[in-house]
Design a protein around this motif. Structure first.
Motif, short mmCIF file in Angstrom:
data_model
loop_
_atom_site.label_atom_id
_atom_site.label_comp_id
_atom_site.label_asym_id
_atom_site.label_seq_id
_atom_site.Cartn_x
_atom_site.Cartn_y
_atom_site.Cartn_z
N HIS A 154 25.94 14.16 36.72
CA HIS A 154 25.54 13.08 37.63
C HIS A 154 26.14 13.26 39.03
N HIS A 158 24.39 14.37 42.69
CA HIS A 158 24.52 13.64 43.98
C HIS A 158 24.90 14.62 45.09
N TYR A 208 20.64 2.62 34.27
CA TYR A 208 21.39 2.76 35.53
C TYR A 208 20.54 3.49 36.58
N GLU A 215 20.32 7.09 42.55
CA GLU A 215 20.82 7.06 41.17
C GLU A 215 19.75 7.56 40.20
N ARG A 288 28.56 5.21 38.55
CA ARG A 288 28.89 6.60 38.73
C ARG A 288 28.02 7.18 39.81
ZN LIG Z 1 25.59 7.81 41.03
#
Ligand SMILES: [Zn+2]
Length: 288
Positions: A154, A158, A208, A215, A288
């Motif tokens: 994750h 990003h 999420y 995200e 996150r």
């Molecule tokens: Zn994130």
């Protein structure tokens, strides 16, 4: 001249590297999506991992004793994402900070009324634009299972997204990829997931992802590697775009692995992962 210097530096680092063979073999067995890598992919992953660990600086916080195994655990997965992209995709930053468990960032934001807020939500990881990647070891250690939740994938997704600015779900595309095709695939899938989450549906993809397009890209990257059949079934256009972006086809790898051994993740007739076989839906996810 410059490329020759780079090649020389690279071969020097690789020649002098001391990677513990036992730790490497364990790392290769630990993650289902890495187990599916071919011998050639493993060898390239090994080189990238050595170069990554040479380039990046790991540190710990809150008294965590960071071991070589922990560094390798992070580095192998970070490099799995850029296996066919190259280390330059992680350019412009150096620090990786590991906390023992979830952490509360000391961020402030000012709302529309001019009031300053300091968040009190617990994070499993964070990636800063031009800055460090921050990870919670407790959450990393729980990410071994192929359930579509993987904080290392994750945060490093990003980082790739941030190559052209803030994390907005629109990383720099390769030559031959079409901006409109990317945007249409991701927008339609994002809107669909948001509508399903709003309607209270128990989605197999981590809800999420509905937080923001940034995200969504990071969560779909987690699922792309860990549960490629789910992404391909739910959002085939997104799967195709991610396969072009990462220059990898985890579903083809998984199919090869299933042909050669018993599957770790059982599937129903639609090819969708059975949540019961992967420990059920993750609980309310940490930020996150
Ligand atoms: Zn994130």
């Amino acid at each position: 001249m410059w490329s020759r210097l780079k090649a020389w530096r690279r071969s020097r680092i690789l020649a002098s590297a001391q990677l513990d063979e036992r730790a490497w073999r364990l790392a290769m067995q630990r993650f289902a999506y890495v187990r599916a890598f071919s011998a050639d992919e493993r060898e390239r992953l090994r080189e990238l991992t050595i170069l990554f660990m040479h380039d990046k600086r790991f540190s710990s916080a809150h008294g965590l004793r960071l071991t070589d195994d922990m560094r390798l655990h992070v580095a192998v997965q970070a490099c799995a994402l850029i296996l066919n992209l190259g280390l330059e995709y992680y350019r412009g930053w150096r620090e990786i900070v590991v906390y023992p468990a979830g952490f509360v960032p000391r961020h402030q934001h000012v709302d529309d009324a001019g009031v300053v807020h300091e968040g009190d939500e617990v994070y499993a990881g964070e990636a800063w634009l031009h800055g460090p990647v921050i990870l919670s070891w407790a959450d990393i250690a729980e990410s071994d299972y192929p359930d579509g939740v993987n904080v290392v994938i994750h945060e490093f997704a990003h980082k790739l997204d941030m190559l052209n600015g803030s994390a907005n779900g629109y990383p720099p595309l390769h030559r031959g990829m079409d901006r409109r095709t990317w945007s249409e695939a991701f927008s339609a899938a994002y809107e669909d997931l948001c509508a399903r989450v709003d309607a209270g549906e128990d989605t197999i993809l981590d809800p999420y992802a509905s937080e923001s397009p940034g995200e969504f890209f990071a969560v779909l990257s987690e699922a792309f590697f860990e549960l490629p059949d789910v992404v391909e079934t739910e959002y085939p256009q997104v799967y195709a775009q991610l396969a072009q972006f990462y220059r990898q086809d985890p579903l083809a790898r998984l199919d090869g692995l299933r042909r050669s051994s018993a599957p770790r993740v059982s599937t129903d007739r639609a090819g969708q992962a059975d949540p019961a076989a992967i420990g059920g839906r993750p609980g309310p996810g940490r930020r996150r």
